[in-house]
Design a protein around this motif. Structure first.
Motif, PDB file in Angstrom:
ATOM      1  N   THR A  10       0.837  -1.203   0.000  1.00  0.00           N
ATOM      2  CA  THR A  10       0.000   0.000   0.000  1.00  0.00           C
ATOM      3  C   THR A  10       0.869   1.250   0.000  1.00  0.00           C
ATOM      4  N   GLN A  11       1.895   1.266   0.844  1.00  0.00           N
ATOM      5  CA  GLN A  11       2.778   2.441   0.938  1.00  0.00           C
ATOM      6  C   GLN A  11       3.501   2.688  -0.377  1.00  0.00           C
ATOM      7  N   LEU A  12       3.996   1.632  -1.017  1.00  0.00           N
ATOM      8  CA  LEU A  12       4.683   1.789  -2.299  1.00  0.00           C
ATOM      9  C   LEU A  12       3.752   2.387  -3.346  1.00  0.00           C
ATOM     10  N   ILE A  13       2.517   1.907  -3.383  1.00  0.00           N
ATOM     11  CA  ILE A  13       1.544   2.433  -4.347  1.00  0.00           C
ATOM     12  C   ILE A  13       1.215   3.882  -4.026  1.00  0.00           C
ATOM     13  N   HIS A  16       3.462   6.825  -5.145  1.00  0.00           N
ATOM     14  CA  HIS A  16       3.334   7.296  -6.526  1.00  0.00           C
ATOM     15  C   HIS A  16       1.936   7.817  -6.837  1.00  0.00           C
ATOM     16  N   LEU A  17       0.936   7.191  -6.260  1.00  0.00           N
ATOM     17  CA  LEU A  17      -0.459   7.593  -6.467  1.00  0.00           C
ATOM     18  C   LEU A  17      -0.968   8.066  -5.102  1.00  0.00           C
ATOM     19  N   THR A  18      -0.692   9.319  -4.789  1.00  0.00           N
ATOM     20  CA  THR A  18      -0.832   9.815  -3.421  1.00  0.00           C
ATOM     21  C   THR A  18      -2.252   9.750  -2.877  1.00  0.00           C
ATOM     22  N   GLN A  35      -3.879  -9.760  -5.083  1.00  0.00           N
ATOM     23  CA  GLN A  35      -4.973  -9.181  -5.863  1.00  0.00           C
ATOM     24  C   GLN A  35      -5.223  -7.800  -5.269  1.00  0.00           C
ATOM     25  N   ALA A  36      -5.351  -6.798  -6.124  1.00  0.00           N
ATOM     26  CA  ALA A  36      -5.511  -5.424  -5.634  1.00  0.00           C
ATOM     27  C   ALA A  36      -6.655  -4.712  -6.347  1.00  0.00           C
ATOM     28  N   VAL A  37      -7.363  -3.916  -5.573  1.00  0.00           N
ATOM     29  CA  VAL A  37      -8.291  -2.931  -6.123  1.00  0.00           C
ATOM     30  C   VAL A  37      -7.708  -1.584  -5.732  1.00  0.00           C
ATOM     31  N   ILE A  38      -7.425  -0.763  -6.744  1.00  0.00           N
ATOM     32  CA  ILE A  38      -6.783   0.523  -6.504  1.00  0.00           C
ATOM     33  C   ILE A  38      -7.670   1.609  -7.091  1.00  0.00           C
ATOM     34  N   VAL A  39      -8.066   2.545  -6.250  1.00  0.00           N
ATOM     35  CA  VAL A  39      -8.936   3.637  -6.658  1.00  0.00           C
ATOM     36  C   VAL A  39      -8.144   4.933  -6.533  1.00  0.00           C
ATOM     37  N   MET A  54       1.258   2.632 -14.364  1.00  0.00           N
ATOM     38  CA  MET A  54       1.467   3.520 -13.215  1.00  0.00           C
ATOM     39  C   MET A  54       1.681   2.708 -11.934  1.00  0.00           C
ATOM     40  N   VAL A  55       0.899   1.662 -11.770  1.00  0.00           N
ATOM     41  CA  VAL A  55       1.030   0.825 -10.577  1.00  0.00           C
ATOM     42  C   VAL A  55       2.339   0.038 -10.636  1.00  0.00           C
ATOM     43  N   TYR A  56       2.660  -0.538 -11.794  1.00  0.00           N
ATOM     44  CA  TYR A  56       3.910  -1.284 -11.916  1.00  0.00           C
ATOM     45  C   TYR A  56       5.124  -0.393 -11.645  1.00  0.00           C
ATOM     46  N   LYS A  57       5.058   0.855 -12.068  1.00  0.00           N
ATOM     47  CA  LYS A  57       6.161   1.793 -11.785  1.00  0.00           C
ATOM     48  C   LYS A  57       6.321   1.971 -10.276  1.00  0.00           C
ATOM     49  N   ALA A  58       5.202   2.073  -9.581  1.00  0.00           N
ATOM     50  CA  ALA A  58       5.247   2.227  -8.123  1.00  0.00           C
ATOM     51  C   ALA A  58       5.847   1.004  -7.439  1.00  0.00           C
ATOM     52  N   LEU A  59       5.669  -0.163  -8.043  1.00  0.00           N
ATOM     53  CA  LEU A  59       6.102  -1.426  -7.431  1.00  0.00           C
ATOM     54  C   LEU A  59       7.384  -1.980  -8.048  1.00  0.00           C
ATOM     55  N   GLN A  60       8.062  -1.173  -8.824  1.00  0.00           N
ATOM     56  CA  GLN A  60       9.245  -1.610  -9.560  1.00  0.00           C
ATOM     57  C   GLN A  60      10.290  -2.286  -8.661  1.00  0.00           C
ATOM     58  N   SER A  61      10.541  -1.724  -7.492  1.00  0.00           N
ATOM     59  CA  SER A  61      11.598  -2.277  -6.632  1.00  0.00           C
ATOM     60  C   SER A  61      11.276  -3.692  -6.168  1.00  0.00           C
TER      61      SER A  61
END
Length: 88
Positions: A10-13, A16-18, A35-39, A54-61
């Motif tokens: 959640t913090q990683l996402i 990037h998506l504040t 499994q994620a639901v992201i709003v 956008m989500v994959y960029k946030a979780l790249q590490s």
């Protein structure tokens, strides 16, 4: 390898998506298949592919380190989420 916690994901996402509201489910109990639901309002005007990027960029590490093996996701704007909730 340490298990990924939902708080970490959640913090990683949200880094990037504040404004993101994140709902996670560990699919295997091993902390590496989620499994994620992201709003997020930041998804407005974006295609599904762009939203996922956008989500994959946030979780790249955690993707590069193999801490996260699989992620299925629904990416919605607050308006889309509201419509989905009303239907159910």
């Amino acid at each position: 390898m340490p298990m990924l916690s939902p708080q970490t994901l959640t913090q990683l996402i949200q880094n990037h998506l504040t404004d993101a509201q994140v709902e996670l489910q560990d699919l295997t109990g091993g902390g590496d298949h989620w499994q994620a639901v992201i709003v997020s309002a930041m998804f407005a005007g974006k295609s599904q592919v762009q939203r996922h990027q956008m989500v994959y960029k946030a979780l790249q590490s955690v993707l590069q380190s193999n801490e996260l093996h699989a992620l299925t996701m629904k990416t919605l704007t607050p308006e889309e989420w509201g419509q989905m909730v009303q239907k159910s």
